[in-house]
Design a protein around this motif. Structure first.
Motif, PDB file in Angstrom:
ATOM      1  N   UNK A 199       1.484   2.621  12.178  1.00 33.18           N
ATOM      2  CA  UNK A 199       0.270   3.276  11.688  1.00 33.18           C
ATOM      3  C   UNK A 199       0.492   3.242  10.085  1.00 33.18           C
ATOM      4  N   UNK A 200       1.654   3.544   9.682  1.00 32.88           N
ATOM      5  CA  UNK A 200       1.943   3.355   8.097  1.00 32.88           C
ATOM      6  C   UNK A 200       1.996   1.987   7.524  1.00 32.88           C
ATOM      7  N   UNK A 201       1.933   0.871   8.288  1.00 30.48           N
ATOM      8  CA  UNK A 201       1.753  -0.494   8.177  1.00 30.48           C
ATOM      9  C   UNK A 201       0.287  -0.582   8.236  1.00 30.48           C
ATOM     10  N   UNK A 202      -0.499  -0.020   9.012  1.00 31.15           N
ATOM     11  CA  UNK A 202      -1.897  -0.193   9.236  1.00 31.15           C
ATOM     12  C   UNK A 202      -2.607   0.247   7.847  1.00 31.15           C
ATOM     13  N   UNK A 203      -1.929   1.444   7.276  1.00 25.88           N
ATOM     14  CA  UNK A 203      -2.500   2.225   6.375  1.00 25.88           C
ATOM     15  C   UNK A 203      -2.358   1.462   5.099  1.00 25.88           C
ATOM     16  N   UNK A 204      -1.163   0.791   4.956  1.00 26.40           N
ATOM     17  CA  UNK A 204      -0.677   0.081   3.678  1.00 26.40           C
ATOM     18  C   UNK A 204      -1.698  -1.345   3.744  1.00 26.40           C
ATOM     19  N   UNK A 205      -1.747  -1.844   4.841  1.00 26.32           N
ATOM     20  CA  UNK A 205      -2.603  -3.097   4.921  1.00 26.32           C
ATOM     21  C   UNK A 205      -4.059  -2.852   4.549  1.00 26.32           C
ATOM     22  N   UNK A 206      -4.732  -1.580   5.002  1.00 27.38           N
ATOM     23  CA  UNK A 206      -6.131  -1.378   4.682  1.00 27.38           C
ATOM     24  C   UNK A 206      -6.379  -1.278   3.011  1.00 27.38           C
ATOM     25  N   UNK A 207      -5.507  -0.549   2.727  1.00 28.53           N
ATOM     26  CA  UNK A 207      -5.294  -0.117   1.124  1.00 28.53           C
ATOM     27  C   UNK A 207      -5.260  -1.661   0.367  1.00 28.53           C
ATOM     28  N   UNK A 208      -4.269  -2.366   0.700  1.00 22.48           N
ATOM     29  CA  UNK A 208      -4.365  -3.564  -0.077  1.00 22.48           C
ATOM     30  C   UNK A 208      -5.181  -4.529   0.311  1.00 22.48           C
ATOM     31  N   UNK A 209      -5.967  -4.622   1.495  1.00 20.59           N
ATOM     32  CA  UNK A 209      -7.141  -5.175   1.592  1.00 20.59           C
ATOM     33  C   UNK A 209      -8.321  -5.005   0.547  1.00 20.59           C
ATOM     34  N   UNK A 210      -8.313  -3.874   0.073  1.00 20.40           N
ATOM     35  CA  UNK A 210      -9.293  -3.543  -0.971  1.00 20.40           C
ATOM     36  C   UNK A 210      -8.854  -3.923  -2.346  1.00 20.40           C
ATOM     37  N   UNK A 211      -7.404  -4.317  -2.585  1.00 17.84           N
ATOM     38  CA  UNK A 211      -7.186  -4.752  -3.895  1.00 17.84           C
ATOM     39  C   UNK A 211      -5.947  -4.074  -4.391  1.00 17.84           C
ATOM     40  N   UNK A 212      -4.960  -4.798  -5.074  1.00 18.38           N
ATOM     41  CA  UNK A 212      -3.826  -4.374  -5.530  1.00 18.38           C
ATOM     42  C   UNK A 212      -3.814  -2.944  -6.472  1.00 18.38           C
ATOM     43  N   UNK A 213      -5.034  -2.849  -7.149  1.00 19.05           N
ATOM     44  CA  UNK A 213      -5.078  -1.691  -8.055  1.00 19.05           C
ATOM     45  C   UNK A 213      -5.472  -0.716  -7.365  1.00 19.05           C
ATOM     46  N   UNK A 214      -6.174  -0.638  -6.292  1.00 24.80           N
ATOM     47  CA  UNK A 214      -6.492   0.395  -5.209  1.00 24.80           C
ATOM     48  C   UNK A 214      -5.151   1.092  -4.908  1.00 24.80           C
ATOM     49  N   UNK A 215      -4.045   0.016  -4.177  1.00 29.19           N
ATOM     50  CA  UNK A 215      -3.129   0.635  -3.789  1.00 29.19           C
ATOM     51  C   UNK A 215      -1.935   1.160  -4.944  1.00 29.19           C
ATOM     52  N   UNK A 216      -2.078   0.661  -6.228  1.00 32.33           N
ATOM     53  CA  UNK A 216      -1.213   1.190  -7.293  1.00 32.33           C
ATOM     54  C   UNK A 216      -1.691   2.655  -7.729  1.00 32.33           C
ATOM     55  N   UNK A 217      -2.961   2.872  -7.487  1.00 32.15           N
ATOM     56  CA  UNK A 217      -3.569   4.316  -7.650  1.00 32.15           C
ATOM     57  C   UNK A 217      -3.099   5.031  -6.702  1.00 32.15           C
ATOM     58  N   UNK A 218      -3.057   4.777  -5.593  1.00 29.76           N
ATOM     59  CA  UNK A 218      -2.649   5.504  -4.544  1.00 29.76           C
ATOM     60  C   UNK A 218      -1.194   5.723  -4.587  1.00 29.76           C
ATOM     61  N   UNK A 219      -0.423   4.850  -4.867  1.00 27.68           N
ATOM     62  CA  UNK A 219       0.999   4.910  -5.111  1.00 27.68           C
ATOM     63  C   UNK A 219       1.470   5.539  -6.485  1.00 27.68           C
ATOM     64  N   UNK A 220       0.594   5.786  -7.375  1.00 30.05           N
ATOM     65  CA  UNK A 220       1.221   6.324  -8.677  1.00 30.05           C
ATOM     66  C   UNK A 220       1.708   7.712  -8.520  1.00 30.05           C
ATOM     67  N   UNK A 221       1.050   8.636  -7.873  1.00 29.03           N
ATOM     68  CA  UNK A 221       1.555  10.151  -7.666  1.00 29.03           C
ATOM     69  C   UNK A 221       2.972  10.141  -7.134  1.00 29.03           C
ATOM     70  N   UNK A 222       2.969   9.528  -6.036  1.00 29.00           N
ATOM     71  CA  UNK A 222       4.322   9.402  -5.126  1.00 29.00           C
ATOM     72  C   UNK A 222       5.316   9.093  -6.169  1.00 29.00           C
TER      73      UNK A 222
END
Length: 607
Positions: A152-175
């Motif tokens: 499930x964690x892998x699926x979530x990361x895959x979905x976020x990165x399919x939107x673009x790397x900056x979207x994943x960066x924004x998600x990961x900034x706070x953690x």
């Protein structure tokens, strides 16, 4: 002049898809969040790996944790400087692969590529499995569902990165920020306290069964070097940064090195001062956290943050491997589809391929971290060594100002990473490292075979050579498979008449009454085109048309033959399943068995 109105440039406004445009590239801070979590989160298992290796000589040997960590930090500094140079020399990304290809030759570049692919896939699997372990430690009821949680964690990361790397960066900034603050807080508060605020876990005894000799120290050093995995990811993903790309990437690499070095040394000082030894049910980092914060809310919050960051550390591979795969595709060593959408910071086919390989690996080992750890870090040490050896050769060839100092730094790093890699491989070989020894050469063979295929295709197509004049236009025949007289038939016959000199409609019927009715309807319509009806007693539709086309091709006397297949396309995709796919099947069979031109003609419905 229009007063009161702002001057505005007239330019077409084309809406950008997610991931396109300069603003969708990474800043330095976003790059730290998107590409450095793997390296930063290694403080959760790197120091512990050193402690577990040294404790074989008894708890008294744990005092060697600090000097070993200092040696690892020295290697980290050499790697950060080295990869800063890699970024400047190869701003298109690729890291060790780009350096090896330019400086060491094709075989070394294949080795670098294969080792990096293995390392990136293992990084995803190890990060998710370790995060699942940490979560199961806090919530034991989830232990039986660890594989599902990892997927499930892998699926979530895959979905976020399919939107673009900056979207994943924004998600990961706070953690990322919370993790850095929490670990630095452990170091600072721990050093300010004269003694640990609390002790957690069950005490264990560790009788010495080895001596603290050179071999054990080297083993602890190589185990602790697992904290260096992920350092290369920024150099591999330079194209995902905003311009000036290489300067932002270098700045991110320096921030990563400084933060990781401070955390590693700080934790090692606490381990030595407080004589921290492995205890049952908790990690070494959890012990240090309790010593700094006590066992209140800060202790639990830090452990939850560490768990989350370990799960998200897999995002580093999603930022690095797709770029590397695009470079391999550009060099004809992977299918060209991995190089598509080159304007995107993240290549979607690479993201999907990484997710599938990591999922298969997790399923194969049932998300067992202990079965993955022996495979981990070997690939990255190969990449470290090759990139630094390549830079040594680069400086020796180019001889810029200060090249001897740079070559010395890279040569020292190459020596240390080679030593660590050899020790890690020999000590972990029987525990599973042999899999990497087999996987890397097989992957190199795969890359080489793909490259050979593309080379042969280029020769057969005459790429790079001026071809002869094209064949003169010959008579053409367009065959139109139909089932009934309708608007679809009119649409197809009209298109065929515009394309060819001669048009013939072909229908397949099994019922004599329907054959007669079709013939009468065709004569009443009279489109000026011949209709050939094929009798098919076995109610086969595709094979009779294929046989008809093959006979026409054999008797064509050099005519160009085309088959125009009309296909009904509903307006809404949910209705596609209600349409038969006979046209697609016919087109597939014709392409595989004949050399005729096959065309699909859509007839779009309003439904």
């Amino acid at each position: 002049m229009a007063y009161g109105l702002a001057r505005r440039e007239l330019r077409p406004r084309v809406p950008l898809r997610p991931g396109e445009g300069e603003k969708h590239h990474l800043t330095s801070l976003e790059g730290l969040a998107a590409l450095s979590l793997d390296a930063l989160s290694s403080v959760a298992y790197g120091p512990e790996a050193i402690v577990l290796a040294l404790v074989a000589a008894g708890t008294g040997a744990l005092s060697a944790t600090l000097p070993i960590t200092l040696a690892i930090t020295f290697l980290l500094a050499a790697l950060v400087i080295s990869y800063g140079q890699v970024i400047a020399v190869h701003p298109d990304g690729g890291g060790a692969y780009a350096v090896s290809k330019a400086e060491l030759g094709p075989t070394s570049s294949l080795l670098a590529a294969a080792s990096l692919v293995v390392d990136y896939v293992l990084t995803v699997a190890v990060s998710l499995a370790a995060g699942g372990d940490a979560l199961a430690s806090a919530f034991p009821a989830l232990a039986h569902d660890k594989l599902l949680i990892c997927l499930m964690g892998l699926a979530l990361l895959t979905g976020v990165n399919l939107r673009g790397v900056t979207e994943s960066a924004r998600v990961l900034m706070l953690p990322t920020v919370l993790f850095i603050v929490a670990i630095l807080g452990v170091v600072v508060l721990g050093l300010l306290r004269p003694h640990p605020a609390a002790v957690v876990g069950m005490a264990q005894s560790f009788p010495a069964h080895e001596t603290l000799g050179l071999l054990l120290i080297l083993k602890a050093f190589s185990s602790g070097c697992s904290a260096l995995t992920g350092v290369e990811a920024i150099a591999n993903a330079v194209p995902t940064f905003r311009t000036p790309r290489f300067k932002r990437a270098q700045r991110t690499e320096l921030m990563l090195g400084a933060l990781l070095g401070i955390m590693l040394v700080g934790l090692a000082v606490l381990i030595r001062r407080d004589h921290v030894a492995p205890r049952g049910g908790v990690t070494v980092l959890a012990q240090l956290t309790a010593g700094a914060y006590g066992t209140g809310w800060a202790y639990y919050a830090t452990n939850i943050i560490v768990t989350l960051v370990l799960l998200l550390a897999a995002n580093t591979s999603f930022g690095g491997l797709p770029v590397l795969m695009s470079l391999l595709a550009r060099d004809h060593r992977l299918p060209h589809l991995f190089g598509l959408r080159a304007e995107r910071p993240v290549y979607r086919y690479g993201v999907v391929a990484l997710a599938l390989m990591a999922a298969l690996l997790l399923i194969a080992v049932n998300a067992d971290t202990h079965r993955l750890i022996p495979l981990f870090a070997i690939g990255v040490f190969i990449g470290f060594t090759l990139s630094q050896l390549g830079l040594v050769r680069h400086w020796a060839r180019q001889k810029p100002e200060g090249w001897k100092r740079r070559a010395l730094i890279n040569g020292t790093g190459a020596l240390l990473t080679t030593l660590a890699g050899v020790i890690l491989l020999t000590t972990k070989f029987l525990e599973g490292a042999w899999v990497v020894v087999i996987a890397v050469p097989l992957m190199m063979l795969l890359f080489a075979r793909i490259q050979r295929y593309y080379t042969e295709v280029g020769k057969e197509l005459g790429l790079g050579r001026i071809p002869g004049p094209p064949d003169r236009r010959t008579a053409s025949l367009v065959i139109v498979p139909l089932g009934d007289v309708s608007k679809l038939a009119r649409h197809a016959i009209g298109a065929a008449l515009a394309l060819g000199d001669e048009v013939v409609a072909v229908a397949v019927q099994a019922d004599p009454d329907k054959t007669r009715a079709l013939r009468e309807a065709w004569e009443r319509w009279d489109p000026g085109v011949r209709l050939d009806i094929i009798d098919s007693p076995h109610r086969s539709l595709v094979q009779p048309i294929v046989d008809y086309v093959q006979r026409a091709a054999q008797d064509g006397d050099g005519r160009q033959i085309a088959v125009l297949i009309p296909e009904v396309e509903p307006r809404h995709r949910r209705y596609e399943i209600l349409q038969n796919q006979r046209g697609l099947l016919l087109a597939t069979v014709l392409r595989s068995r004949t050399d005729v031109v096959v065309c699909m003609l859509p007839y779009r419905l309003r439904l």
